[in-house]
Design a protein around this motif. Structure first.
Motif, PDB file in Angstrom:
ATOM      1  N   MET A  95     -12.301  -3.393  -2.495  1.00 37.56           N
ATOM      2  CA  MET A  95     -11.242  -1.774  -1.580  1.00 37.56           C
ATOM      3  C   MET A  95     -11.840  -2.067  -0.051  1.00 37.56           C
ATOM      4  N   SER A  96     -11.702  -1.376   0.620  1.00 36.11           N
ATOM      5  CA  SER A  96     -10.972  -1.109   2.143  1.00 36.11           C
ATOM      6  C   SER A  96     -11.204   0.003   2.725  1.00 36.11           C
ATOM      7  N   SER A  97     -12.462   0.407   3.273  1.00 36.97           N
ATOM      8  CA  SER A  97     -13.003   1.498   3.510  1.00 36.97           C
ATOM      9  C   SER A  97     -13.000   1.893   5.115  1.00 36.97           C
ATOM     10  N   ASP A  98     -12.182   0.573   6.019  1.00 36.50           N
ATOM     11  CA  ASP A  98     -11.857   0.443   7.281  1.00 36.50           C
ATOM     12  C   ASP A  98      -9.612   1.107   6.856  1.00 36.50           C
ATOM     13  N   LEU A  99      -9.577   2.500   8.043  1.00 40.16           N
ATOM     14  CA  LEU A  99      -8.249   2.667   7.341  1.00 40.16           C
ATOM     15  C   LEU A  99      -7.636   1.255   8.533  1.00 40.16           C
ATOM     16  N   ALA A 100      -7.553   1.437   9.151  1.00 38.33           N
ATOM     17  CA  ALA A 100      -7.246   0.541  10.755  1.00 38.33           C
ATOM     18  C   ALA A 100      -6.687  -0.811   9.700  1.00 38.33           C
ATOM     19  N   THR A 101      -7.619  -1.830   9.208  1.00 39.41           N
ATOM     20  CA  THR A 101      -7.706  -2.930   7.786  1.00 39.41           C
ATOM     21  C   THR A 101      -6.218  -2.438   7.518  1.00 39.41           C
ATOM     22  N   VAL A 102      -5.601  -1.736   6.360  1.00 37.59           N
ATOM     23  CA  VAL A 102      -4.616  -1.513   5.577  1.00 37.59           C
ATOM     24  C   VAL A 102      -3.307  -1.681   6.164  1.00 37.59           C
ATOM     25  N   ARG A 103      -2.464  -2.812   6.000  1.00 37.93           N
ATOM     26  CA  ARG A 103      -0.936  -2.256   6.017  1.00 37.93           C
ATOM     27  C   ARG A 103      -0.822  -2.309   4.570  1.00 37.93           C
ATOM     28  N   ASN A 104      -0.112  -1.142   4.603  1.00 33.06           N
ATOM     29  CA  ASN A 104       1.539  -0.829   3.786  1.00 33.06           C
ATOM     30  C   ASN A 104       2.515  -1.059   4.408  1.00 33.06           C
ATOM     31  N   VAL A 105       3.683  -1.803   3.787  1.00 29.57           N
ATOM     32  CA  VAL A 105       5.341  -2.208   3.880  1.00 29.57           C
ATOM     33  C   VAL A 105       5.935  -2.212   2.842  1.00 29.57           C
ATOM     34  N   ALA A 106       6.684  -1.883   3.030  1.00 31.90           N
ATOM     35  CA  ALA A 106       7.914  -2.093   1.862  1.00 31.90           C
ATOM     36  C   ALA A 106       9.172  -2.694   2.835  1.00 31.90           C
ATOM     37  N   PHE A 107       9.931  -3.266   2.010  1.00 30.59           N
ATOM     38  CA  PHE A 107      11.254  -3.865   1.990  1.00 30.59           C
ATOM     39  C   PHE A 107      12.255  -3.806   1.208  1.00 30.59           C
ATOM     40  N   VAL A 108      13.099  -3.219   2.897  1.00 34.58           N
ATOM     41  CA  VAL A 108      14.023  -2.389   1.487  1.00 34.58           C
ATOM     42  C   VAL A 108      15.716  -3.018   2.052  1.00 34.58           C
ATOM     43  N   GLY A 109      16.666  -2.898   1.416  1.00 36.49           N
ATOM     44  CA  GLY A 109      17.870  -3.495   1.607  1.00 36.49           C
ATOM     45  C   GLY A 109      18.468  -3.630   1.159  1.00 36.49           C
ATOM     46  N   HIS A 110      20.013  -4.126   1.364  1.00 38.82           N
ATOM     47  CA  HIS A 110      21.117  -4.557   0.048  1.00 38.82           C
ATOM     48  C   HIS A 110      20.597  -5.509  -0.677  1.00 38.82           C
ATOM     49  N   SER A 111      21.108  -6.310  -1.363  1.00 37.92           N
ATOM     50  CA  SER A 111      20.838  -7.306  -2.414  1.00 37.92           C
ATOM     51  C   SER A 111      21.436  -8.743  -1.924  1.00 37.92           C
ATOM     52  N   ALA A 112      20.855  -9.516  -2.224  1.00 40.79           N
ATOM     53  CA  ALA A 112      20.913 -10.895  -2.062  1.00 40.79           C
ATOM     54  C   ALA A 112      20.460 -11.350  -0.341  1.00 40.79           C
ATOM     55  N   ALA A 113      19.891  -9.941   0.683  1.00 39.65           N
ATOM     56  CA  ALA A 113      19.711 -10.303   1.766  1.00 39.65           C
ATOM     57  C   ALA A 113      18.393 -10.959   1.739  1.00 39.65           C
ATOM     58  N   GLY A 114      17.999 -11.122   1.603  1.00 42.16           N
ATOM     59  CA  GLY A 114      16.428 -12.193   0.727  1.00 42.16           C
ATOM     60  C   GLY A 114      15.253 -11.633   1.309  1.00 42.16           C
ATOM     61  N   LYS A 115      14.868 -10.300   0.752  1.00 42.66           N
ATOM     62  CA  LYS A 115      13.701  -9.714   0.297  1.00 42.66           C
ATOM     63  C   LYS A 115      13.212  -9.904  -0.294  1.00 42.66           C
ATOM     64  N   THR A 116      12.823 -10.493  -2.026  1.00 46.59           N
ATOM     65  CA  THR A 116      12.065 -11.180  -2.983  1.00 46.59           C
ATOM     66  C   THR A 116      11.806 -12.219  -2.242  1.00 46.59           C
ATOM     67  N   SER A 117      12.605 -13.480  -1.720  1.00 52.22           N
ATOM     68  CA  SER A 117      11.962 -14.883  -1.363  1.00 52.22           C
ATOM     69  C   SER A 117      11.577 -14.071   0.056  1.00 52.22           C
ATOM     70  N   LEU A 118      11.827 -13.447   1.205  1.00 48.52           N
ATOM     71  CA  LEU A 118      10.674 -12.616   2.316  1.00 48.52           C
ATOM     72  C   LEU A 118       8.861 -12.881   1.968  1.00 48.52           C
ATOM     73  N   VAL A 119       8.859 -11.708   0.576  1.00 51.51           N
ATOM     74  CA  VAL A 119       7.863 -11.344   0.465  1.00 51.51           C
ATOM     75  C   VAL A 119       7.014 -12.435  -0.240  1.00 51.51           C
ATOM     76  N   ASP A 120       7.961 -13.375  -1.103  1.00 48.34           N
ATOM     77  CA  ASP A 120       6.988 -14.947  -1.220  1.00 48.34           C
ATOM     78  C   ASP A 120       6.366 -15.400  -0.251  1.00 48.34           C
ATOM     79  N   ALA A 121       7.427 -16.046   1.174  1.00 51.71           N
ATOM     80  CA  ALA A 121       7.054 -16.412   1.800  1.00 51.71           C
ATOM     81  C   ALA A 121       5.304 -15.595   2.894  1.00 51.71           C
ATOM     82  N   LEU A 122       5.442 -13.884   2.451  1.00 49.77           N
ATOM     83  CA  LEU A 122       4.194 -13.927   3.530  1.00 49.77           C
ATOM     84  C   LEU A 122       3.391 -13.873   2.456  1.00 49.77           C
ATOM     85  N   ALA A 123       4.047 -13.580   1.287  1.00 48.72           N
ATOM     86  CA  ALA A 123       2.343 -13.571  -0.117  1.00 48.72           C
ATOM     87  C   ALA A 123       1.852 -15.683   0.479  1.00 48.72           C
TER      88      ALA A 123
END
Length: 665
Positions: free
Chosen positions: A1-29
């Motif tokens: 758990m993280s008790s410091d809110l400043a350290t939390v990053r909640n990010v959603a990736f959206v867009g059209h199909s085949a734009a590369g969202k999944t590849s991007l999340v794979d690369a970031l992860a």
């Protein structure tokens, strides 16, 4: 758990199909250390595309949460489906996060799908950014794409970085602090500034220090005056470091996010007990039901009992890290996204607390209603008992997938957003529950009624040795008021039909009215009176007069100018303005529709058409609209009223119903 809110990053990736969202999340992860090996969609090793249906088609069909921790920051990356028919997952991801990142392909145009999702993010009050992929494509032009974004999304779209080159040869990204985009970028940043001294200093110097820039950008993101654009290549890693730096330095933390429950505004630091909301539900073949939740207030512990009534003990509390991997935790604090399993009585969009308290419902974004319907039947009779619970399970995981039994046509009907949506659901039904189905367009719930008065008569006489059957009755029929149903009157005088047999006549009439006469559709709005008849002391009974009443009603109905009425839908269609003329013509010329309003939205880029159209003309409209608008048109419809079917159409429907009845027999 993280008790410091400043350290939390909640990010959603959206867009059209085949734009590369999944590849991007794979690369970031991979860059954040969530996995030792970078996943790839092409070889089916992606952290996000784990369902067989996703791997088969190479597209994401379910929201996926990937958690990572690095350098003191807690990252929650949400990959969402690109196809608009799975938009419920994208909408719930945007609701749960602070930053919505639109992913656009430089090899294409700015799609309506992307524009719509970014508009939804704006309406939710979420910060927005855009990542541009496929910058190395042969026909790519970063500058042209940015210009199109400014026209179609808004002038707030400004590059934070630019590629060294568009097309083949793209290898790195460059900052804009020394280029032509510097002034537009700084202007957008300072549009959100409320510090008068800082504004005066900027106007005097026409520049910002690095420190001042970092200080003001988060406010510009939060207020929506800036939607930064960054190019990135997930496969080669070009621009990935800059994207991570942007998310690290500028992505909003949960500290300032507000939710509304009942009449109260909830923030992460609000006093009070645990309050969370389930923003997604999925099923795992090994674990069972898994809920993805946002903790709004307080702390959720793995030992807590949550849910209505006496509550349920959490089966497991964990952070998903992609695929089947997870990090088990003892607790999760306000602002975090977490998963828990085996809590059966907490549903999608439902708030939860610890046992003993009744949480107020949370204001959630509304999902579009499903428009496509199919009647389903199990292929095997052995599956008749399984299909209902199995479909209900799938419906609990997707708020845009509905299941109901149509009482007028006696069909089991499933509803979804498109052919693809329902195909995926059928595949899940077979894979997870072993139930195969056949599908067809659902029957239209026509209604039958009359237009003039008439009389009906029938004598039922049957003798087959021993006691026979006898019953005779005379009926008068006339049109009744709208929505009256079947109005039965007893007008018999003189005892020509005994009083105890009158209810049998009424029962026969009501049963045949429910079954229908012309098309096996319900008969409505008929006033019928039994006024005479004959009976036999020995052979007359309830069955005889029930039969006599039914056939006499059918006789009178045929003489009373019978007509069909059909359900007419109130339809609202949203299309790019350049397609509005073709849609208008199609509705009025080919679908028997009546347009009663037309207006423009989004500075004239979108036209909204409101019309009344018969349901029979809308059963496959999703396909035609998609074809006519290159997939950019959307529509909703709801029942409005019933109207008479034109004579030529009525003849076709009656003939078709007769053939169908003969086949069934």
């Amino acid at each position: 758990m993280s008790s410091d809110l400043a350290t939390v990053r909640n990010v959603a990736f959206v867009g059209h199909s085949a734009a590369g969202k999944t590849s991007l999340v794979d690369a970031l992860a991979h860059a954040l250390g969530a996995t030792d090996r970078k996943g790839a969609v092409a070889d089916k090793t992606s952290l996000c595309d784990t369902e067989p249906e996703e791997q088969e088609k190479g597209h994401t069909f379910q929201l996926k949460l990937v958690h990572a921790s690095k350098n003191g920051l807690c990252w929650n990356l949400l990959d969402t489906p690109g196809y608009p028919e799975f938009g419920a997952d994208a909408l719930s991801a945007m609701f749960a996060c602070e930053l919505v990142v639109g992913v656009a392909s430089c090899a294409g145009h700015v799609s309506y799908n992307l524009r719509n999702k970014l508009e939804q993010a704006k309406s939710l009050g979420r910060a927005r950014a855009i990542l541009v992929t496929h910058v190395d494509a042969d026909n790519a032009s970063f500058d042209e794409l940015v210009a199109e974004m400014q026209r179609k999304i808004g002038e707030e779209c400004v590059p934070l970085c630019v590629p060294d080159k568009s097309g083949k040869g793209f290898s790195k990204v460059l900052g804009v602090r020394g280029g032509a985009w510097k002034k537009p970028l700084l202007d957008r940043v300072m549009d959100a500034c409320e510090d008068e001294a800082a504004l005066l200093e900027y106007l005097e110097k026409d520049d910002l220090s690095v420190e001042a820039f970092k200080r003001h950008v988060p406010r510009a993101l939060a207020k929506g005056t800036l939607v930064p654009i960054l190019p990135v290549h997930p496969l080669t890693g070009a621009g990935l470091e800059e994207v991570l730096a942007f998310l690290r330095d500028f992505a909003p933390s949960p500290a300032n996010t507000r939710f509304v429950a009942g009449e109260k505004v909830i923030s992460c630091d609000s006093p009070g007990p645990l309050l969370g909301v389930v923003f997604n539900v999925k099923s795992d073949p090994h674990v069972g039901k898994i809920c993805l939740a946002r903790i709004l207030r307080g702390t959720l512990k793995a030992s807590d009992l949550i849910g209505p009534g006496r509550g349920e003990k959490i089966g497991g509390l964990f952070y998903p890290v992609g695929g089947k991997n997870k990090v088990t935790v003892d607790s999760a604090s306000a602002g975090e996204l977490v998963a828990f399993s085996k809590v059966e009585h907490v549903a999608w969009s439902q708030t939860f607390t610890q046992t003993g308290t009744d949480p107020a419902p949370l204001e959630m974004p509304r999902n579009p209603p499903p428009m496509l319907a199919l009647a389903v039947q199990p292929k095997s009779r052995n599956d008749e008992q399984k299909i209902g619970p199995a479909l209900a399970k799938l419906a609990s995981e997707d708020p845009t997938f509905h299941v109901h039994h149509e009482p007028h046509t006696h069909e089991l009907v499933i509803q979804g957003m498109s052919d693809l949506h329902l195909q995926v659901m059928e595949q899940r039904l077979k894979r997870r529950f072993g139930v195969e189905v056949t599908t067809s367009l659902p029957r239209i719930a026509y209604r039958e009624t009359i237009t003039k008065s008439s009389e009906g008569h029938h004598r039922h006489k049957k003798q087959s040795g021993g006691r026979g059957q006898f019953g005779e009755c005379y009926l008068r029929l006339k049109p009744a008021s709208k929505d009256a149903g079947i109005v039965f009157q007893d007008a018999v005088v003189g005892g020509s039909i005994p009083r105890n047999l009158i209810p049998a006549v009424e029962k026969g009439i009501r049963e045949i009215a429910a079954q229908g006469i012309l098309t096996h559709s319900q008969v409505v709005d008929v006033e019928v009176a039994v006024y005479d008849g004959k009976y036999h002391d020995v052979d007359s009974d309830e069955a005889s007069f029930k039969r006599a009443g039914a056939v006499a009603f059918r006789d009178g109905f045929a003489k009373a100018g019978p007509v069909l009425t059909e359900p007419v839908m109130s339809v609202e269609i949203r299309v790019p303005t350049e397609h509005a003329g073709a849609i208008f013509s199609d509705l009025t010329s080919h679908r028997r529709g009546t347009v009663h309003n037309q207006e423009s939205e989004h500075d004239g880029h979108v036209t909204v058409i409101q019309a009344h159209v018969p349901l029979s003309m809308m059963l496959t409209y999703h396909r035609d609209l998609k074809s006519q608008t290159a997939g950019e048109g959307t529509y909703t419809m709801k029942p409005d009223h019933y109207a008479r079917v034109p004579g030529s159409e009525q003849e076709k429907i009656i003939a078709q119903a007769g053939r169908k009845h003969a086949e069934d027999e």
